[in-house]
Scaffold this motif. Structure first.
Motif, PDB file in Angstrom:
ATOM      1  N   LEU A   1     -51.657  28.237 -50.838  1.00  0.00           N
ATOM      2  CA  LEU A   1     -50.997  28.010 -49.552  1.00  0.00           C
ATOM      3  C   LEU A   1     -51.044  29.293 -48.738  1.00  0.00           C
ATOM      4  O   LEU A   1     -50.459  30.316 -49.121  1.00  0.00           O
ATOM      5  CB  LEU A   1     -49.548  27.563 -49.766  1.00  0.00           C
ATOM      6  CG  LEU A   1     -48.679  27.420 -48.516  1.00  0.00           C
ATOM      7  CD1 LEU A   1     -49.318  26.502 -47.477  1.00  0.00           C
ATOM      8  CD2 LEU A   1     -47.284  26.933 -48.887  1.00  0.00           C
TER       9      LEU A   1
ATOM     10  N   TYR B   1     -41.478  28.209 -47.755  1.00  0.00           N
ATOM     11  CA  TYR B   1     -42.306  27.059 -48.131  1.00  0.00           C
ATOM     12  C   TYR B   1     -41.893  26.460 -49.473  1.00  0.00           C
ATOM     13  O   TYR B   1     -42.666  25.705 -50.069  1.00  0.00           O
ATOM     14  CB  TYR B   1     -43.778  27.477 -48.188  1.00  0.00           C
ATOM     15  CG  TYR B   1     -44.333  27.957 -46.877  1.00  0.00           C
ATOM     16  CD1 TYR B   1     -44.654  27.059 -45.854  1.00  0.00           C
ATOM     17  CD2 TYR B   1     -44.537  29.308 -46.642  1.00  0.00           C
ATOM     18  CE1 TYR B   1     -45.164  27.493 -44.648  1.00  0.00           C
ATOM     19  CE2 TYR B   1     -45.049  29.765 -45.439  1.00  0.00           C
ATOM     20  CZ  TYR B   1     -45.360  28.853 -44.446  1.00  0.00           C
ATOM     21  OH  TYR B   1     -45.870  29.290 -43.242  1.00  0.00           O
TER      22      TYR B   1
ATOM     23  N   ALA C   1     -44.015  23.459 -51.109  1.00  0.00           N
ATOM     24  CA  ALA C   1     -44.810  23.841 -52.275  1.00  0.00           C
ATOM     25  C   ALA C   1     -44.360  23.091 -53.524  1.00  0.00           C
ATOM     26  O   ALA C   1     -45.198  22.664 -54.333  1.00  0.00           O
ATOM     27  CB  ALA C   1     -44.717  25.345 -52.493  1.00  0.00           C
TER      28      ALA C   1
ATOM     29  N   VAL D   1     -49.418  25.478 -57.299  1.00  0.00           N
ATOM     30  CA  VAL D   1     -49.379  25.920 -55.908  1.00  0.00           C
ATOM     31  C   VAL D   1     -49.003  27.401 -55.867  1.00  0.00           C
ATOM     32  O   VAL D   1     -47.893  27.781 -56.269  1.00  0.00           O
ATOM     33  CB  VAL D   1     -48.382  25.096 -55.082  1.00  0.00           C
ATOM     34  CG1 VAL D   1     -48.419  25.532 -53.614  1.00  0.00           C
ATOM     35  CG2 VAL D   1     -48.698  23.606 -55.200  1.00  0.00           C
TER      36      VAL D   1
ATOM     37  N   VAL E   1     -48.261  30.692 -53.579  1.00  0.00           N
ATOM     38  CA  VAL E   1     -47.840  31.044 -52.214  1.00  0.00           C
ATOM     39  C   VAL E   1     -47.649  32.556 -52.143  1.00  0.00           C
ATOM     40  O   VAL E   1     -46.574  33.073 -52.461  1.00  0.00           O
ATOM     41  CB  VAL E   1     -46.530  30.328 -51.828  1.00  0.00           C
ATOM     42  CG1 VAL E   1     -46.277  30.471 -50.325  1.00  0.00           C
ATOM     43  CG2 VAL E   1     -46.542  28.865 -52.245  1.00  0.00           C
TER      44      VAL E   1
ATOM     45  N   ALA F   1     -54.280  24.953 -48.649  1.00  0.00           N
ATOM     46  CA  ALA F   1     -53.338  24.409 -47.676  1.00  0.00           C
ATOM     47  C   ALA F   1     -52.969  25.559 -46.754  1.00  0.00           C
ATOM     48  O   ALA F   1     -52.682  26.662 -47.223  1.00  0.00           O
ATOM     49  CB  ALA F   1     -52.096  23.856 -48.368  1.00  0.00           C
TER      50      ALA F   1
ATOM     51  N   SER G   1     -50.431  15.795 -47.511  1.00  0.00           N
ATOM     52  CA  SER G   1     -51.280  16.902 -47.955  1.00  0.00           C
ATOM     53  C   SER G   1     -51.785  16.639 -49.364  1.00  0.00           C
ATOM     54  O   SER G   1     -52.987  16.770 -49.658  1.00  0.00           O
ATOM     55  CB  SER G   1     -50.494  18.216 -47.935  1.00  0.00           C
ATOM     56  OG  SER G   1     -50.101  18.582 -46.633  1.00  0.00           O
TER      57      SER G   1
END
Length: 308
Positions: free
Chosen positions: A66, A77, A81, A91, A93, A143, A274
């Motif tokens: 991300l 997020y 996430a 995920v 970040v 993303a 997503s």
């Protein structure tokens, strides 16, 4: 944010400051319900502090990087996430700090994709990691939000569009698909929109109330995206920060356009679409059915245009 960020930069560059970038409908159940519990832990990726969200069960999990909006801290997020991870993704970040036009801030860049692939390889081999032998090292998806969305588009084209990269970055071979929110390819806030000569499928999730990255700019970018599959997924009533835990995160350029869909519903909707878009591009049959057949009709908050 996409290059529309520069509209706001024009307002504030005079002081040499570059800052970051109630609906009631309940989202329907997904074609593949995201019921997996999620955990998280802190790590570093190429020196950047990062939060990692992952399903507590499952193996051979694809990695989703991300890319944050400009000056939007990774902590904003957590809901998005976590929801994305519940569909079977690891995920990552990161907070990526670099200098842009003489000002240091949180500005993602394309090189992070390659760094994340290297991190995933090492993490899968790390017996002390909760993801030991659980990562699909051959699959990466991106993303991106806002500035991070434009960064993802820059990477997927194989081009270097300043300021979204410092040097041209070749997308790693592991990259399979991209999904963006609040992103387009408008050049420096002008009417010029750059073609997206994408090498992987791209899904554009767009808030209808986005006052920073407008729906018309997003639609134009979608129309100029040459590769397929591609999709334009419009969420009714969300603005530029419909993807974050709350409105107008500290340090980011605020969106003065009001949301009409409540924050929790908006984040869930954006994360669900997503996830389904990314899963569909990875070959998941239920996700394909949702994205291309049933999801649009079942979700009153979403309108989808796509080309397979």
């Amino acid at each position: 944010m996409n290059v529309t960020l520069f509209r706001s930069w024009k307002r504030i560059m005079s002081v040499a400051v570059v800052t970051a970038l109630a609906g009631v409908l309940v989202a329907p159940a997904t074609a593949q319900a995201a019921t997996t519990a999620v955990a998280s832990y802190p790590t570093t990726i190429n020196g950047d502090s990062a939060d990692v969200y992952y399903p507590v069960k499952g193996s051979r999990l694809p990695v989703a990087l991300l890319l944050q909006g400009a000056n939007v801290d990774k902590s904003n997020y957590s809901v998005y996430a976590s929801t994305l991870a519940s569909y079977g993704f690891v995920v990552a970040v990161p907070n990526h700090t670099r200098s842009l036009f003489g000002t240091s801030g949180l500005y993602p860049e394309g090189a992070q994709a390659g760094w994340t692939v290297s991190w995933a390889d090492a993490e899968d081999d790390n017996a002390a990691s909760p993801l030991y032998k659980r990562i699909d090292e051959n699959t990466l998806v991106l993303a991106g939000h806002s500035f991070g969305a434009a960064t993802a588009l820059s990477l997927s084209t194989g081009l270097c569009v300043i300021p979204f990269c410092a040097i041209a970055n070749t997308a790693p071979s592991e990259l399979e698909a991209v999904v963006t929110y609040g992103g387009n390819n408008t050049l420096y806030g002008t009417s010029l929109v750059l073609p997206v000569l994408n090498t992987v499928p791209v899904g554009y999730v767009q808030g209808s109330a986005d006052g920073i990255a407008s729906p018309s700019e997003g639609r134009t970018t979608y129309n100029l995206t040459t590769g397929t599959p591609k999709a334009f997924i419009e969420v009714a009533g969300t603005n530029h920060y419909g993807v974050t835990d709350g409105q107008n995160p500290a340090g980011a350029i605020p969106d003065t356009s009001a949301q009409t869909l409540n924050q929790a519903t908006g984040v869930e909707t954006i994360a669900r679409w997503s996830a389904q878009w990314l899963l569909a591009q990875l070959g998941d049959s239920a996700a394909k059915k949702y994205v291309y057949t049933t999801g649009d009709a079942a979700d009153a908050n979403v309108t989808v245009t796509y080309v397979k």
